[in-house]
Scaffold this motif. Structure first.
Motif, PDB file in Angstrom:
ATOM      1  N   UNK A 211       0.841  -1.200   0.000  1.00  0.00           N
ATOM      2  CA  UNK A 211       0.000   0.000   0.000  1.00  0.00           C
ATOM      3  C   UNK A 211       0.879   1.253   0.000  1.00  0.00           C
ATOM      4  N   UNK A 212       2.017   1.182   0.642  1.00  0.00           N
ATOM      5  CA  UNK A 212       2.944   2.313   0.727  1.00  0.00           C
ATOM      6  C   UNK A 212       3.588   2.625  -0.615  1.00  0.00           C
ATOM      7  N   UNK A 213       3.854   1.595  -1.412  1.00  0.00           N
ATOM      8  CA  UNK A 213       4.673   1.782  -2.608  1.00  0.00           C
ATOM      9  C   UNK A 213       3.920   1.687  -3.932  1.00  0.00           C
ATOM     10  N   UNK A 214       2.940   0.808  -4.042  1.00  0.00           N
ATOM     11  CA  UNK A 214       2.341   0.559  -5.345  1.00  0.00           C
ATOM     12  C   UNK A 214       0.929   1.127  -5.510  1.00  0.00           C
ATOM     13  N   UNK A 215       0.412   1.761  -4.475  1.00  0.00           N
ATOM     14  CA  UNK A 215      -0.921   2.364  -4.561  1.00  0.00           C
ATOM     15  C   UNK A 215      -1.030   3.388  -3.456  1.00  0.00           C
ATOM     16  N   UNK A 216      -2.258   3.699  -3.025  1.00  0.00           N
ATOM     17  CA  UNK A 216      -2.465   4.605  -1.897  1.00  0.00           C
ATOM     18  C   UNK A 216      -3.541   4.025  -0.982  1.00  0.00           C
ATOM     19  N   UNK A 217      -3.531   4.503   0.254  1.00  0.00           N
ATOM     20  CA  UNK A 217      -4.621   4.163   1.168  1.00  0.00           C
ATOM     21  C   UNK A 217      -5.922   4.770   0.638  1.00  0.00           C
ATOM     22  N   UNK A 304      11.094   6.145  -2.423  1.00  0.00           N
ATOM     23  CA  UNK A 304       9.991   5.375  -2.984  1.00  0.00           C
ATOM     24  C   UNK A 304      10.317   4.827  -4.351  1.00  0.00           C
ATOM     25  N   UNK A 305      10.986   5.628  -5.175  1.00  0.00           N
ATOM     26  CA  UNK A 305      11.400   5.189  -6.511  1.00  0.00           C
ATOM     27  C   UNK A 305      12.359   4.015  -6.403  1.00  0.00           C
ATOM     28  N   UNK A 580      16.167   3.632   1.701  1.00  0.00           N
ATOM     29  CA  UNK A 580      17.425   3.666   0.955  1.00  0.00           C
ATOM     30  C   UNK A 580      18.535   3.022   1.787  1.00  0.00           C
ATOM     31  N   UNK A 581      19.503   2.408   1.118  1.00  0.00           N
ATOM     32  CA  UNK A 581      20.634   1.820   1.837  1.00  0.00           C
ATOM     33  C   UNK A 581      21.325   2.900   2.656  1.00  0.00           C
ATOM     34  N   UNK A 582      21.754   2.552   3.868  1.00  0.00           N
ATOM     35  CA  UNK A 582      22.287   3.538   4.807  1.00  0.00           C
ATOM     36  C   UNK A 582      23.435   4.345   4.202  1.00  0.00           C
ATOM     37  N   UNK A 583      24.316   3.690   3.475  1.00  0.00           N
ATOM     38  CA  UNK A 583      25.471   4.393   2.909  1.00  0.00           C
ATOM     39  C   UNK A 583      25.116   5.403   1.842  1.00  0.00           C
ATOM     40  N   UNK A 584      23.909   5.309   1.298  1.00  0.00           N
ATOM     41  CA  UNK A 584      23.479   6.236   0.242  1.00  0.00           C
ATOM     42  C   UNK A 584      22.564   7.342   0.761  1.00  0.00           C
TER      43      UNK A 584
END
Length: 613
Positions: A211-217, A304-305, A580-584
């Motif tokens: 729900x967080x990434x591919x659509x909306x609540x 998100x991307x 995102x990965x911590x190092x980035x």
């Protein structure tokens, strides 16, 4: 008795709720703990319920349910809580969606990754847009369909059993020992998924992540409609002008982007990005059978991307994510050239996702060189012509630039651009996002449209209405916000010259790149790298809290951009780059200005901050 008490309490809450529960798209981070998203809000709501307290003052100080309404918001949380109370369930087990398809896909995704069988049982008919063959062939999901008369007809199954029904009553939940997931479809407003039993509670976080990434609540407006239905109030047949609003929006987008192909409008920027990714995969399967697909993505771009791209790749063996370094010492054009040469040698399909300007460093590549690199004819290891790339441009930070129009910078290669409508397009009044393609992408846009429909992620009628009202003034608002941002950036440079500011140059602004967001790398102290980083992170929060405490009506600790009023402050590493990965990650301050604010007051408070360090 319990049912009456619950309904009466919801009625009082709706009478006294803060106005921003219905109208805001982004909420305060200073009263939000991401790891407690929804639960902290629900727990404190439950405490108020037990005390019979529905006062406006008590509701106003409830913690942020989610930082952004795409993920969830107070009204959908209250809906889920209300249904759970009426059905004797845990509120975590009830999840509402704007889409009627995505809740099904969220279960199929987890079962694919864990090699669990799925049986989908349904009464009456499935929605027309639910295309089982495409879901199997393009998404790679495995399931069987079974039509039944009612829940009692569902038999035991070795795997997960989903039961889908069309419902008019919001509290109608069909549960049975043989049902693992019950999904109620509600016409025009979305769906409600119920996770049945302790054995399936391990699915909840995965379903929430989809729900967080591919659509909306379920949207705030639709959640309010659902809550009123829960109280037995029939929803007034409010007339909307969907056809006229949609035409106005599509015409405005064409004019703003200088494109000719019909745009597509989704419930959010990530909803449209998901349709783009799945549409391109579909096209690749039909036109480049058996070839590997490479999605080329900056590792520190909007979280998100990044997360969505990697989630799509995790489901299909033919897809791989390739990192594209673009910020700091890395040059986007050189990185693209290097990556495309390698992919050409492998005879794979290159899809590039990039932001211009980059986020959060606000950098713009040399566009002539970018065009040259994207247009370059490459060859496979066998000397055959390589597959040309598709450039997918996230234009959220400069939606007014004509990249794709006829004779424009990206008109000669296959290019698609998209933008989050929660920023400048709507002025922060809704989450809807849109995409456009140049004249070389007609077939691709058709495929993207298929997946936007399949996922039931097209913008709602209210989102179209808001965009129709706001888009005509967008370019004017962009100019006003940029002017304010430039003035404040110049002030920082004079007041705190040791700070490093990432913002567009005057030359780029003259070329049309006029974002109203900048990142601020504050000067630090310490003898070791660790000490310096710790000091800087504390300083980031000191600045933000000073601003929001001294200017509470205009400065806000939240994630967004392109708002109608005030100033937004955030730290990307702990907000937009959450996955995102911590190092980035970027532990810097990101600030977005609007066209409407008290500039002198903001300067005064910033100067106070400088004097304190």
């Amino acid at each position: 008795m319990q049912e009456n008490k619950v309904r009466h309490y919801i009625k009082k809450v709706l009478e006294n709720m803060p106005n921003n529960w219905l109208g805001l798209t982004t909420h305060r981070l200073d009263i939000y703990e991401e790891k407690l998203a929804k639960t902290q809000f629900i727990n404190q709501l439950e405490t108020l319920y037990q005390k019979g307290n529905s006062d406006a003052a008590a509701l106003e100080i409830l913690p942020t349910a989610y930082d952004y309404i795409r993920l969830g918001h107070p009204l959908c949380c209250i809906l889920e809580w209300g249904i759970s109370k009426l059905q004797g369930l845990q509120p975590e087990n009830v999840i509402s969606f704007s889409s009627q398809t995505i809740p099904v896909l969220s279960i199929l995704r987890k079962n694919l990754l864990e090699n669990i069988n799925t049986q989908i049982n349904y009464t009456e008919e499935l929605p027309d847009f639910f295309d089982a063959e495409i879901i199997k062939s393009v998404y790679g999901y495995i399931f069987e369909l079974k039509k039944v008369e009612n829940a009692s007809d569902i038999t035991a199954f070795d795997g997960s059993t989903i039961f889908i029904t069309q419902q008019e009553q919001m509290d109608a939940v069909e549960l049975h020992p043989n049902i693992d997931f019950s999904i109620a479809l509600h016409k025009d407003i979305g769906s409600v998924l119920v996770v049945n039993g302790e054995k399936n509670e391990g699915y909840i976080s995965d379903i929430q992540h989809v729900r967080r990434r591919e659509t909306v609540a379920m949207t705030p407006a639709d959640s309010l409609t659902a809550l009123k239905s829960l109280l037995g109030k029939s929803s007034k047949n409010i007339k909307n002008n969907l056809a006229a609003d949609k035409k106005s929006v599509l015409d405005s987008i064409k004019e703003i982007t200088g494109t000719q192909i019909t745009p597509l409008v989704a419930t959010s920027g990530l909803s449209i990005q998901y349709a783009i990714m799945m549409g391109l995969i579909h096209d690749a399967q039909e036109n480049h059978k058996g070839k590997a697909i490479k999605f080329i993505v900056p590792p520190n771009c909007y979280g998100g991307t990044n997360d969505q791209a990697r989630r799509v790749a995790a489901c299909l063996d033919t897809i791989e994510i390739v990192d594209l370094p673009v910020d700091g010492d890395n040059d986007m054009v050189k990185s693209i050239d290097t990556v495309l040469e390698k992919i050409a040698q492998e005879d794979a399909i290159p899809y590039i996702i990039a932001e211009i300007p980059t986020n959060p460093r606000v950098e713009v590549p040399d566009l002539l060189k970018l065009k040259e690199v994207l247009s370059k004819q490459r060859h496979t290891e066998q000397g055959e012509p390589a597959i040309a790339p598709v450039f997918i441009l996230d234009q959220t930070f400069c939606p007014n630039i004509h990249f794709l129009g006829e004779n424009k910078m990206l008109s000669t290669i296959k290019a698609i651009s998209y933008a989050s409508g929660s920023k400048f397009p709507s002025g922060g009044r809704c989450t809807a996002g849109y995409c456009v393609g140049n004249n070389k992408t007609s077939a691709l846009m058709e495929k993207i449209s298929v997946h936007l429909s399949l996922c039931d992620n097209e913008a709602t009628s209210l989102q179209y209405e808001i965009l129709a009202a706001q888009l005509p003034s967008m370019n004017q608002r962009i100019v006003g916000a940029y002017d304010n941002t430039r003035e404040f950036v110049n002030f920082i440079q004079d007041t705190l010259p040791a700070a490093k500011i990432n913002f567009v140059s005057e030359e780029l602004a003259q070329a049309g790149f006029t974002p109203s967001v900048f990142s601020l790398d504050l000067p630090t102290k310490g003898t070791t790298d660790e000490e310096k980083e710790t000091y800087k992170r504390a300083l980031n929060l000191k600045l933000i809290h000073l601003m929001i405490n001294e200017i509470p009506k205009e400065s806000k600790f939240c994630v967004s951009y392109g708002q109608l009023k005030g100033v937004y402050w955030t730290v990307p590493a702990t907000s937009t780059q959450g996955t995102t990965k911590e190092g980035d990650k970027d532990y810097i301050v990101r600030t977005s200005f609007s066209p409407d604010l008290d500039m002198e007051l903001h300067k005064k408070v910033f100067k106070k901050f400088v004097e304190s360090i």
